[in-house]
Enzyme design. Structure first.
Site, PDB file in Angstrom:
ATOM      1  CD  GLU A 266     -16.618   5.589   2.695  1.00 63.97           C
ATOM      2  OE1 GLU A 266     -17.662   5.857   2.107  1.00 63.97           O
ATOM      3  OE2 GLU A 266     -16.107   7.092   2.270  1.00 63.97           O
ATOM      4  CG  ASP A 267     -13.313   1.667   1.124  1.00 56.25           C
ATOM      5  OD1 ASP A 267     -13.701   1.168   1.694  1.00 56.25           O
ATOM      6  OD2 ASP A 267     -13.946   1.615  -0.234  1.00 56.25           O
ATOM      7  CE1 TYR A 268      -7.257   3.687  -1.307  1.00 54.01           C
ATOM      8  CE2 TYR A 268      -9.092   4.435  -1.886  1.00 54.01           C
ATOM      9  CZ  TYR A 268      -8.473   3.094  -2.604  1.00 54.01           C
ATOM     10  OH  TYR A 268      -8.376   3.016  -3.746  1.00 54.01           O
TER      11      TYR A 268
END
Length: 314
Positions: A266-268
């Protein structure tokens, strides 16, 4: 604490713990099997589960496109074509004249040179998207509160998502801070943020407020779950959504317990889609400008949607 936490959690069922955490505004999600997320109420609310005819299985269900463009919506996906189904189109494609490049306007060193992004986000995901745009030549201005981005105590991670940007400290709770922010936005092509729903409007940097400053602005919002819906106000933090969408089970392997070493997609990937969505929004704006209909627009891509995209094979 590491030893005592396990028997403590065994004292209540998972659903009860999650309800308690949410009531206390603590980020928590269940670890689900791959594909289970498609039945979630937030996915249903956002229309992120679509039916698709399949030659082998009848009707199957899969994730919809991750980005939501208010004025230029993505086309509904179609079933994958059978082998050779489009061979008849090859002759026309080969006969089509080559696309002519437009006349150069000015000399540039990098492809996004001249584009400006004002980034009101905190933590990693959205900032990483801005860093990708900066790598391609965009001028990215990071706006921080006087207390600083909460990720600053993690210098390697902070630098990984913010290197190359310019930085300004503004107190958005003051008239002077908002006025300075709007002066920056007036010169920008794209605005990004990941504040929880309602907070940007309360501060004075919601879409309607900033569209009044820059009508052709591409306003890119990347919350955890969406701007509305039953889970929209919950906190999101990696790798919770990775577990929620089945990635921890995938990392564990068939028949094994879920493994929390899964990469925090979900970050990258939310940052990656943020960068792509920004360029898609600008392409739509510039294409419209050629026929006198230049479009700024509101674009939304929550971490839930980018994580569904990451697991779109389910």
């Amino acid at each position: 604490a590491r030893e005592e936490i396990f028997p403590a959690f065994m004292a209540k069922p998972r659903d009860e713990w999650i309800a308690l955490f949410h009531a206390a505004d603590v980020a928590a999600l269940p670890v689900l099997e791959p594909g289970e997320i498609l039945l979630d109420e937030q996915v249903e609310f956002a229309g992120m589960r679509i039916a698709m005819p399949d030659a082998d299985y009848g009707t199957i269900y899969q994730a919809a496109p991750a980005g939501r463009f208010a004025k230029t919506p993505c086309a509904t996906p179609k079933p994958a074509p059978g082998i050779g189904a489009d061979n008849g189109a090859l002759a026309a494609l080969l006969a089509a004249p080559p696309r002519q490049a437009s006349a150069p306007v000015r000399s540039i060193q990098r492809p996004l040179e001249g584009m400006r992004v004002v980034d009101f986000s905190s933590f990693f995901a959205v900032g990483f998207g801005g860093r990708l745009l900066n790598d391609l030549g965009a001028d990215v201005i990071k706006v921080e509160t006087p207390s600083g981005d909460q990720m600053r105590p993690l210098p390697d991670v902070f630098d990984a998502s913010n290197r190359g940007k310019r930085d300004i400290v503004l107190d958005l709770k003051t008239p002077e801070g908002i006025a300075a922010a709007k002066r920056r936005v007036a010169t920008a092509d794209v605005v990004t943020h990941n504040l929880r729903p309602g907070k940007a409007d309360k501060l004075g940097i919601g879409y309607e407020a900033l569209k009044a400053v820059k009508p052709d602005l591409v306003y890119l919002y990347l919350p955890g779950y969406g701007s509305a819906g039953p889970k929209s106000l919950l906190k999101a933090f990696a790798p919770l959504i990775s577990g929620w969408t089945g990635l921890l089970y995938e990392v564990g392997g068939a028949g094994n317990a879920p493994n929390r070493s899964a990469f925090g997609n979900e970050d990258y990937n939310n940052g990656f889609i943020a960068a792509v969505a920004a360029m898609m929004g600008l392409e739509a704006r510039d294409a419209g400008a050629k026929n006198g209909q230049g479009l700024g627009q509101y674009v939304e891509c929550p971490q839930l949607h980018s994580s569904l995209w990451t697991t779109s094979e389910h």
